[in-house]
Design a protein around this motif. Sequence first.
Motif, PDB file in Angstrom:
ATOM      1  N   ALA A 148       0.813  -0.909   0.322  1.00 49.44           N
ATOM      2  CA  ALA A 148      -0.055   0.400  -0.171  1.00 49.44           C
ATOM      3  C   ALA A 148       0.769   1.100   0.083  1.00 49.44           C
ATOM      4  O   ALA A 148       0.519   1.785  -0.783  1.00 49.44           O
ATOM      5  N   LEU A 149       1.850   1.417   0.653  1.00 54.85           N
ATOM      6  CA  LEU A 149       2.803   2.563   0.730  1.00 54.85           C
ATOM      7  C   LEU A 149       3.485   2.926  -0.553  1.00 54.85           C
ATOM      8  O   LEU A 149       3.661   3.264  -0.753  1.00 54.85           O
ATOM      9  N   ALA A 150       4.322   1.693  -1.420  1.00 53.86           N
ATOM     10  CA  ALA A 150       4.603   1.191  -1.754  1.00 53.86           C
ATOM     11  C   ALA A 150       3.782   2.105  -2.971  1.00 53.86           C
ATOM     12  O   ALA A 150       4.376   2.860  -4.272  1.00 53.86           O
ATOM     13  N   LEU A 151       2.728   1.735  -3.649  1.00 53.67           N
ATOM     14  CA  LEU A 151       1.360   2.465  -4.577  1.00 53.67           C
ATOM     15  C   LEU A 151       1.383   4.043  -3.789  1.00 53.67           C
ATOM     16  O   LEU A 151       1.169   4.374  -4.835  1.00 53.67           O
ATOM     17  N   MET A 152       1.223   4.068  -3.154  1.00 53.81           N
ATOM     18  CA  MET A 152       1.316   5.865  -2.827  1.00 53.81           C
ATOM     19  C   MET A 152       2.946   6.299  -3.556  1.00 53.81           C
ATOM     20  O   MET A 152       1.508   7.650  -3.625  1.00 53.81           O
ATOM     21  N   GLN A 153       3.138   5.999  -3.759  1.00 59.71           N
ATOM     22  CA  GLN A 153       4.194   6.460  -3.871  1.00 59.71           C
ATOM     23  C   GLN A 153       4.434   6.960  -5.510  1.00 59.71           C
ATOM     24  O   GLN A 153       5.277   7.762  -6.069  1.00 59.71           O
ATOM     25  N   ARG A 154       3.705   5.761  -6.083  1.00 58.04           N
ATOM     26  CA  ARG A 154       3.565   6.797  -8.031  1.00 58.04           C
ATOM     27  C   ARG A 154       2.681   7.473  -7.581  1.00 58.04           C
ATOM     28  O   ARG A 154       1.182   6.978  -7.256  1.00 58.04           O
ATOM     29  N   PRO A 155       3.026   8.645  -8.468  1.00 60.42           N
ATOM     30  CA  PRO A 155       1.494   9.425  -8.795  1.00 60.42           C
ATOM     31  C   PRO A 155       0.610   8.921 -10.545  1.00 60.42           C
ATOM     32  O   PRO A 155       1.283   8.119 -10.784  1.00 60.42           O
ATOM     33  N   ALA A 156      -0.418   9.411  -9.744  1.00 58.56           N
ATOM     34  CA  ALA A 156      -2.004   8.363 -10.789  1.00 58.56           C
ATOM     35  C   ALA A 156      -1.297   8.381 -12.548  1.00 58.56           C
ATOM     36  O   ALA A 156      -1.635   7.296 -12.837  1.00 58.56           O
ATOM     37  N   GLY A 157      -0.600   9.775 -12.630  1.00 57.60           N
ATOM     38  CA  GLY A 157      -0.178   9.835 -13.621  1.00 57.60           C
ATOM     39  C   GLY A 157       0.554   8.625 -14.517  1.00 57.60           C
ATOM     40  O   GLY A 157       0.222   8.284 -15.524  1.00 57.60           O
ATOM     41  N   GLU A 158       1.696   8.932 -13.320  1.00 55.58           N
ATOM     42  CA  GLU A 158       2.397   6.878 -13.814  1.00 55.58           C
ATOM     43  C   GLU A 158       2.170   6.823 -13.681  1.00 55.58           C
ATOM     44  O   GLU A 158       2.176   5.177 -14.287  1.00 55.58           O
ATOM     45  N   LEU A 159       1.329   5.720 -12.937  1.00 56.04           N
ATOM     46  CA  LEU A 159       0.643   4.956 -12.675  1.00 56.04           C
ATOM     47  C   LEU A 159      -0.234   4.082 -13.596  1.00 56.04           C
ATOM     48  O   LEU A 159      -0.259   2.784 -14.547  1.00 56.04           O
ATOM     49  N   ARG A 160      -0.387   5.199 -14.454  1.00 55.60           N
ATOM     50  CA  ARG A 160      -1.661   4.553 -15.267  1.00 55.60           C
ATOM     51  C   ARG A 160      -1.007   4.240 -17.403  1.00 55.60           C
ATOM     52  O   ARG A 160      -1.667   3.889 -17.788  1.00 55.60           O
ATOM     53  N   GLU A 161       0.042   4.540 -16.746  1.00 57.41           N
ATOM     54  CA  GLU A 161       1.559   4.463 -18.184  1.00 57.41           C
ATOM     55  C   GLU A 161       2.262   2.832 -18.028  1.00 57.41           C
ATOM     56  O   GLU A 161       1.994   2.390 -18.902  1.00 57.41           O
ATOM     57  N   HIS A 162       1.587   2.672 -16.875  1.00 59.77           N
ATOM     58  CA  HIS A 162       1.688   0.859 -16.613  1.00 59.77           C
ATOM     59  C   HIS A 162       0.279   0.050 -16.349  1.00 59.77           C
ATOM     60  O   HIS A 162       1.225  -0.876 -16.714  1.00 59.77           O
TER      61      HIS A 162
END
Length: 209
Positions: A92-106
């Motif tokens: 959960a903490l690792a996921l929160m470190q990723r900006p939403a825009g960056e996560l959508r790219e992957h």
Amino acid sequence: MTTTRALFDERGRRDAPVDEIARAAGINKALIYRAFDSKEEIFVLTVADYLAELGARGGEDRDLEDPVAALRQSLELYVRFCLEYPAFLDCALALMQRPAGELREHVSGAVLFRLGQAMAATLGPLERILATGAERGVFAIDEPDFTANRMYTQVLGSMHLARAGVGVREAAPGIAETFDIEPERMCEACIEDGLALARISDRAKSTSA
């Protein structure tokens, strides 16, 4: 996701290469990449699986006759879950470190939708407790959804300290020393912090005392 979770839970952290996940599942690594667009999708779906279990443990919405008691029970459930599954904290903490825009790219839209559903199902009952308490003047908050998200995040950070089990203090000017942090003490502190965030009215405090 069962295999991935089992590997995470065994180690108490988010640490499982795709090769190892494939071996544990008894399939070829190539099949995993056919099913998922990236390793991040496996990770995100595993977080969603943790959240689904957390939501299932909560069962139906709690009795809102006493919002303070309902909030305490929800926080107790959450902190105990974090203590039981340190890998969930890591995920959960690792996921929160990723900006939403960056996560959508992957991660595909379908996978993000699954994550959103799991998070909403987890936060929804908490939001309803806070909204009911606010309507009755028990909690002095204006935005239950905002407060619920703050509580969710605050517990994650505090329970990570319980997972580490060690704090740092200044023994003398320029000299640091460590001290033990008992997980049970951290659990109680997290619950009290959550209740404080709800800003319980003096009237409600006197009633529940």
